[in-house]
Write a protein that holds these residues in place. Sequence first.
Motif, PDB file in Angstrom:
ATOM      1  N   VAL A  25       0.814  -1.180   0.183  1.00 47.41           N
ATOM      2  CA  VAL A  25      -0.022  -0.078  -0.050  1.00 47.41           C
ATOM      3  C   VAL A  25       0.821   1.295   0.214  1.00 47.41           C
ATOM      4  O   VAL A  25       0.518   2.356  -0.809  1.00 47.41           O
ATOM      5  CB  VAL A  25      -0.996   0.141   1.239  1.00 47.41           C
ATOM      6  N   LEU A  26       1.878   1.087   0.715  1.00 46.33           N
ATOM      7  CA  LEU A  26       2.868   2.479   0.807  1.00 46.33           C
ATOM      8  C   LEU A  26       3.394   2.457  -0.539  1.00 46.33           C
ATOM      9  O   LEU A  26       3.463   3.835  -1.051  1.00 46.33           O
ATOM     10  CB  LEU A  26       3.952   2.070   1.845  1.00 46.33           C
ATOM     11  N   ASN A  27       3.730   1.627  -1.417  1.00 49.47           N
ATOM     12  CA  ASN A  27       4.438   1.626  -2.634  1.00 49.47           C
ATOM     13  C   ASN A  27       3.284   2.450  -3.549  1.00 49.47           C
ATOM     14  O   ASN A  27       3.648   3.069  -4.298  1.00 49.47           O
ATOM     15  CB  ASN A  27       4.875   0.323  -3.344  1.00 49.47           C
ATOM     16  N   GLY A  28       2.043   1.915  -3.481  1.00 46.37           N
ATOM     17  CA  GLY A  28       0.904   2.414  -4.265  1.00 46.37           C
ATOM     18  C   GLY A  28       0.768   3.865  -4.107  1.00 46.37           C
ATOM     19  O   GLY A  28       0.616   4.759  -5.054  1.00 46.37           O
ATOM     20  N   ALA A  29       0.901   4.318  -2.631  1.00 39.91           N
ATOM     21  CA  ALA A  29       0.630   5.684  -2.341  1.00 39.91           C
ATOM     22  C   ALA A  29       1.728   6.406  -2.846  1.00 39.91           C
ATOM     23  O   ALA A  29       1.547   7.834  -3.413  1.00 39.91           O
ATOM     24  CB  ALA A  29       0.564   6.075  -0.827  1.00 39.91           C
ATOM     25  N   ALA A  30       3.042   5.965  -2.749  1.00 40.84           N
ATOM     26  CA  ALA A  30       4.081   6.965  -3.270  1.00 40.84           C
ATOM     27  C   ALA A  30       4.021   6.981  -4.924  1.00 40.84           C
ATOM     28  O   ALA A  30       4.326   7.950  -5.495  1.00 40.84           O
ATOM     29  CB  ALA A  30       5.401   5.996  -2.957  1.00 40.84           C
ATOM     30  N   TRP A  31       3.642   5.857  -5.611  1.00 47.68           N
ATOM     31  CA  TRP A  31       3.475   6.049  -7.202  1.00 47.68           C
ATOM     32  C   TRP A  31       2.299   6.959  -7.430  1.00 47.68           C
ATOM     33  O   TRP A  31       2.669   8.016  -8.338  1.00 47.68           O
ATOM     34  CB  TRP A  31       3.020   4.575  -7.510  1.00 47.68           C
ATOM     35  N   LEU A  32       1.273   7.105  -6.641  1.00 45.79           N
ATOM     36  CA  LEU A  32       0.354   8.129  -7.073  1.00 45.79           C
ATOM     37  C   LEU A  32       0.955   9.374  -6.638  1.00 45.79           C
ATOM     38  O   LEU A  32       0.614  10.333  -7.406  1.00 45.79           O
ATOM     39  CB  LEU A  32      -0.932   7.943  -6.230  1.00 45.79           C
ATOM     40  N   ALA A  33       1.486   9.583  -5.542  1.00 47.73           N
ATOM     41  CA  ALA A  33       2.066  10.742  -5.055  1.00 47.73           C
ATOM     42  C   ALA A  33       3.089  11.216  -6.312  1.00 47.73           C
ATOM     43  O   ALA A  33       3.054  12.683  -6.954  1.00 47.73           O
ATOM     44  CB  ALA A  33       2.664  10.895  -3.977  1.00 47.73           C
ATOM     45  N   ALA A  34       3.868  10.484  -6.812  1.00 48.21           N
ATOM     46  CA  ALA A  34       4.614  10.739  -8.083  1.00 48.21           C
ATOM     47  C   ALA A  34       4.009  11.319  -9.156  1.00 48.21           C
ATOM     48  O   ALA A  34       4.501  12.370  -9.730  1.00 48.21           O
ATOM     49  CB  ALA A  34       5.855   9.731  -8.442  1.00 48.21           C
ATOM     50  N   LEU A  35       2.770  10.587  -9.604  1.00 46.95           N
ATOM     51  CA  LEU A  35       2.129  11.037 -10.886  1.00 46.95           C
ATOM     52  C   LEU A  35       1.819  12.516 -10.395  1.00 46.95           C
ATOM     53  O   LEU A  35       1.433  13.144 -11.353  1.00 46.95           O
ATOM     54  CB  LEU A  35       1.198  10.060 -10.945  1.00 46.95           C
ATOM     55  N   VAL A  36       0.974  12.652  -9.490  1.00 47.54           N
ATOM     56  CA  VAL A  36       0.405  13.966  -9.243  1.00 47.54           C
ATOM     57  C   VAL A  36       1.424  15.119  -9.234  1.00 47.54           C
ATOM     58  O   VAL A  36       1.412  16.052  -9.680  1.00 47.54           O
ATOM     59  CB  VAL A  36      -0.319  14.002  -7.612  1.00 47.54           C
TER      60      VAL A  36
END
Length: 389
Positions: free
Chosen positions: A144-155
């Motif tokens: 879940v932490l990896n997914g959140a980091a990826w979404l933050a990178a996209l934003v």
Amino acid sequence: MKGRGSLSGWVGFAVDAGLGVGFAAALAFQAYRLADSWGGAYWQFGCVAGAVVCGLALVRRRGRLWAAIAGLAVAAVALVVARLAGLPSEPGPAMALGLSVLVGSAVRVLPAWRAGAVAAGGGAVVAGGLLAAFVFSTGSVVAVLNGAAWLAALVAGLGPRLLTARRRAMAERVRRNERLELARELHDVVAHHITSIVLQAQAGQLLARKQPHTAEGSLADIEAAGSDALAATRRVVGLLRDATDNGNDKTHSAEQLGELVKRFDGHGLVVRLSLPDGESGWPPEVARTLYRVVQESLTNISRHAPNARHVTVTVTVARDQDAVRVQVVDDAPPGVTPYPHRGGYGLIGMRERVEALGGTLSVGPRRGAGWSVLATLPISTAASVSGRR
């Protein structure tokens, strides 16, 4: 420019220094937590892989695409090795942070298809971590932490990218409007004054044959027309050189409109002007556009309807005092049009000027003979346009 570049370099250095501190803290926290919960040397593989990805994030400016590809490749290999060797789930927190920097940086500045490929690669790594966590029922928090980091990178990458694209589109729109305005000004200046010089030269040739003693006066008229053309051209060039001058400070009064008509009156063409009583008090945009409509109409009649003998220019105000109408009519023979459909920009520029103020323009042949140009300019709309400028 040198100072700005130095400042940008210092800002980049400060950002990378902050990232380095953050990466070191994340690696230390990851090693501590793994040693405390797993024991032994289980923390070593994840910290080494995370350090490699974080190092690539720090040198990303040397090649954002290849740095991102290398970071994603390390993360994918670490994910497979960790699962096969029974090591803690990957990507770990430090690697997730490094990947977010690499993906966000790539999405922000790379061309669209490359940025999309990097974003998709990051999504694939996240999906692999989620799949492993689901299948083996371990490391769900890390996934879940990896997914959140990826979404933050996209934003973080898409936000500045879209803002830059919007600013670029706005700048292009401003440049396009400026080019159109300058094109109209150049057309008005060149077509009008050159036409005047040609007419004076033609009249001078006739006078030189029939009345040689009057040729000196014709030459003086040509000289005056040339001087006017030079002054007008210098004014337009001044607009190009001075970015703070929008060229809208010049107003056109009824007296100037009368002078314009006088320049065309004579030499085989009789021009009559009819103006409303009293002071106009129109907004500058209305007066300027009215002047340009009359100027372009008379210029086109002189150039393309040489058989016309009489022209009438009529300016009226609507009963509600909210619109000004100007009509220019001539008596050119049927089949002669002063507004050729090809190769000219006069009618286009005239229509753009009128419609920019919310007005209407009607151009067409009259019954029997001649052509008519009718422009209606709303005063209230033009006043609001001037206020916004």
